[in-house]
Design a protein around this motif. Structure first.
Motif, PDB file in Angstrom:
ATOM      1  N   GLY A   8       0.659  -1.265  -0.038  1.00  0.00           N
ATOM      2  CA  GLY A   8      -0.159  -0.086   0.086  1.00  0.00           C
ATOM      3  C   GLY A   8       0.753   1.177   0.020  1.00  0.00           C
ATOM      4  N   SER A  17      -4.256  11.082   1.068  1.00  0.00           N
ATOM      5  CA  SER A  17      -4.449   9.816   2.050  1.00  0.00           C
ATOM      6  C   SER A  17      -3.698   8.558   1.418  1.00  0.00           C
ATOM      7  CB  SER A  17      -5.926   9.694   2.258  1.00  0.00           C
ATOM      8  OG  SER A  17      -6.513  10.530   2.835  1.00  0.00           O
ATOM      9  N   GLU A  19      -3.404   4.126   2.421  1.00  0.00           N
ATOM     10  CA  GLU A  19      -3.579   3.114   3.484  1.00  0.00           C
ATOM     11  C   GLU A  19      -2.649   1.988   3.215  1.00  0.00           C
ATOM     12  OE1 GLU A  19      -7.785   1.642   4.506  1.00  0.00           O
ATOM     13  OE2 GLU A  19      -6.859  -0.507   3.333  1.00  0.00           O
ATOM     14  N   SER A  21      -1.279  -1.597   4.597  1.00  0.00           N
ATOM     15  CA  SER A  21      -1.983  -2.823   5.122  1.00  0.00           C
ATOM     16  C   SER A  21      -0.584  -3.776   5.433  1.00  0.00           C
ATOM     17  CB  SER A  21      -2.832  -3.743   4.000  1.00  0.00           C
ATOM     18  OG  SER A  21      -3.590  -4.788   4.743  1.00  0.00           O
ATOM     19  N   PHE A  67      -3.749   9.541  11.472  1.00  0.00           N
ATOM     20  CA  PHE A  67      -3.364   8.337  11.396  1.00  0.00           C
ATOM     21  C   PHE A  67      -4.367   7.365  12.230  1.00  0.00           C
ATOM     22  CE2 PHE A  67       1.170   8.475   9.627  1.00  0.00           C
ATOM     23  CZ  PHE A  67       0.694   9.334   8.655  1.00  0.00           C
ATOM     24  N   THR A  79      -3.851  -2.461   9.702  1.00  0.00           N
ATOM     25  CA  THR A  79      -3.859  -1.432   8.747  1.00  0.00           C
ATOM     26  C   THR A  79      -3.712  -0.252   9.381  1.00  0.00           C
ATOM     27  OG1 THR A  79      -5.682  -2.873   7.415  1.00  0.00           O
ATOM     28  CG2 THR A  79      -5.459  -0.472   6.944  1.00  0.00           C
ATOM     29  N   GLN A  81      -4.299   3.614   8.370  1.00  0.00           N
ATOM     30  CA  GLN A  81      -4.966   4.644   7.268  1.00  0.00           C
ATOM     31  C   GLN A  81      -4.422   5.907   7.855  1.00  0.00           C
ATOM     32  OE1 GLN A  81      -7.487   3.901   5.200  1.00  0.00           O
ATOM     33  NE2 GLN A  81      -7.112   6.331   4.455  1.00  0.00           N
ATOM     34  N   SER A  83      -4.206  10.394   6.599  1.00  0.00           N
ATOM     35  CA  SER A  83      -4.770  11.016   5.884  1.00  0.00           C
ATOM     36  C   SER A  83      -3.925  12.289   6.318  1.00  0.00           C
ATOM     37  CB  SER A  83      -6.423  11.368   6.500  1.00  0.00           C
ATOM     38  OG  SER A  83      -6.441  11.439   7.916  1.00  0.00           O
TER      39      SER A  83
END
Length: 117
Positions: A8, A17, A19, A21, A67, A79, A81, A83
């Motif tokens: 990712g 953004s 993500e 993984s 995050f 994960t 994420q 942003s």
């Protein structure tokens, strides 16, 4: 033996953004913690975020509010994420797994995240 594989990463503009993984094979005891660390050139590897098996999370101050870390114990994934990314978030991001019962820890090979200004 546990193996961690990240995916990712990539290039994104500031404010964007991404993500990340991480999927792990093998198994941990119930006393484990998964997380993400990052390292940029000339710096030490630093914690980004970690999450316990029960979902308790800890974030580094620079990423708080931007995050989010999560995990799926059934799918064996963790994960991150991210942003509102900033150029200073540019680094190689490593997935990490720690087993407190067996006193073991494991690292993925890392995935590059580059944030352009």
């Amino acid at each position: 033996q546990v193996q961690l594989v990240e995916s990712g990463g990539g290039l994104v503009q500031a404010g964007g953004s991404l993500e990340l993984s991480c999927t792990f094979s093998g198994s941990f005891s119930e006393y484990n913690r998964l997380g993400w660390f990052r390292q940029s050139p000339g710096t030490n590897r630093a914690l980004v975020a970690v999450i316990s098996r029960l979902g308790h999370t800890t974030y580094a101050d620079p990423v708080k509010g931007r995050f989010t870390i999560s995990r799926d114990n059934d799918k064996k994934t963790v994960t991150l994420q991210m942003s509102n990314l900033k150029p200073e978030d540019t680094a190689v991001y490593y997935c990490h797994g720690q087993d407190y019962l067996f006193l073991s820890d494991y690292w993925g090979r890392g995935t590059q995240v580059t944030v352009s200004a």
